[in-house]
Write an enzyme that holds these catalytic residues in place. Structure first.
Site, PDB file in Angstrom:
ATOM      1  CE  LYS A 102      -3.654   1.963   2.935  1.00  0.00           C
ATOM      2  NZ  LYS A 102      -4.598   1.609   4.071  1.00  0.00           N
ATOM      3  CB  SER A 111      -7.597   3.903   2.915  1.00  0.00           C
ATOM      4  OG  SER A 111      -6.916   2.965   4.122  1.00  0.00           O
ATOM      5  CB  SER A 136      -8.512   1.199   5.853  1.00  0.00           C
ATOM      6  OG  SER A 136      -8.642   2.434   5.966  1.00  0.00           O
TER       7      SER A 136
END
Length: 285
Positions: free
Chosen positions: A60, A135, A159
């Protein structure tokens, strides 16, 4: 299969599939190929570099990785190039992983969709008109689309869990403090303190891969490593009969489509037939 060959196959897949999804926002092909070559050379000498030896993977874009930008979707960080890896990336490299790409996030990793002004919108790989979630939406989309077998996300209010669900992959929100967060954005660099309430965890296509990844990344951070090491307990339960599962299919403000609800109900029925104890939660009147 060799590590270089496996990496090249993933890079080909990225070039073929990702333009329609926009899950990967940065690549370090040169650095990754060099690391993969080191993995192959070590194996030729009869030496494995760790439990993730030669595995190409992404991470990420909230984590700093040397060789790639780290923006977390902030326009102000468009040109930010870290000089050291995030602590979880260090653990992955020590285990032999080949980190070759960064996956997209909403700005500041603060939304349940994945769009930012730096890299744009990440789409759901199953339906391009649907959200990949957030996210860690780029991470979940990359894993679901076969661009990466493993990614590391972060989570406060869903997330990891929401995008894993949206994209049909596995995700694990670790307990607080188990996975180090030094080098995660936010906070903004050069700060490297852990985000309050934040945790990190893996996303993969199989639950067993989550366990493999957790064995690698569940380590003390740099400041603690000289005096501590983690010894996580074994799972409390190993049989369906020992698990309790709470099911909420009727939440105020979040209506569920009939076909989707039917699929969830079939899944709950399968869990119950396998022996799990099911509690159906109801929205209060």
């Amino acid at each position: 299969i060799g590590a270089v060959e496996l990496l090249r196959l993933h890079l080909e897949r990225v070039r073929e599939v990702d333009p329609a999804i926009n899950a990967l926002v940065a690549l370090d092909e040169e650095g990754a190929l060099a690391q993969a070559a080191r993995c192959d050379a070590a194996l030729a000498r009869g030496r494995r570099l760790g439990p993730l030896h030669g595995l190409p993977m992404t991470i990420k874009d909230a984590f700093e990785v040397v060789g790639m930008p780290a923006t977390c979707g902030f326009e102000a960080l468009r040109e930010h190039r870290p000089t050291q890896d995030a602590e979880v990336v260090t653990a992955l490299r020590h285990a032999g992983a080949v980190v070759y790409g960064k996956t997209n996030v909403p700005e500041g990793a603060g939304d349940h969709q994945t769009y930012n002004a730096v890299y744009g919108l990440t789409r759901n790989p199953w339906r391009g008109d649907r959200s990949a979630g957030g996210s860690s939406g780029g991470a979940a989309a990359a894993v679901a689309a076969g661009l990466s077998p493993l990614d590391i996300g972060s989570d406060i209010g869903g997330s990891i869990r929401c995008p894993a669900h949206f994209n049909g992959v596995w995700g694990h929100k670790a307990s607080h403090g188990v996975v180090p967060l030094g080098g995660h954005i936010p906070p903004l660099p050069p700060a490297r303190n852990a985000l309050e309430m934040g945790v990190a965890g893996p996303l993969a296509r199989d639950a067993r891969d989550l366990q493999l990844a957790m064995d690698v990344i569940a380590v003390p951070g740099r400041a603690e490593a000289k005096g501590r090491r983690w010894a996580l307990p074994p799972p409390r339960h190993e049989r369906f009969e020992d698990h309790r599962v709470a099911v909420l299919l009727d939440a105020e403000g979040a209506p569920v489509a009939s076909a989707y609800r039917a699929a969830l109900e079939r899944w709950v029925d399968e869990l119950e037939r396998a022996g799990a104890r099911i509690t159906l939660l109801r929205r209060p009147p």
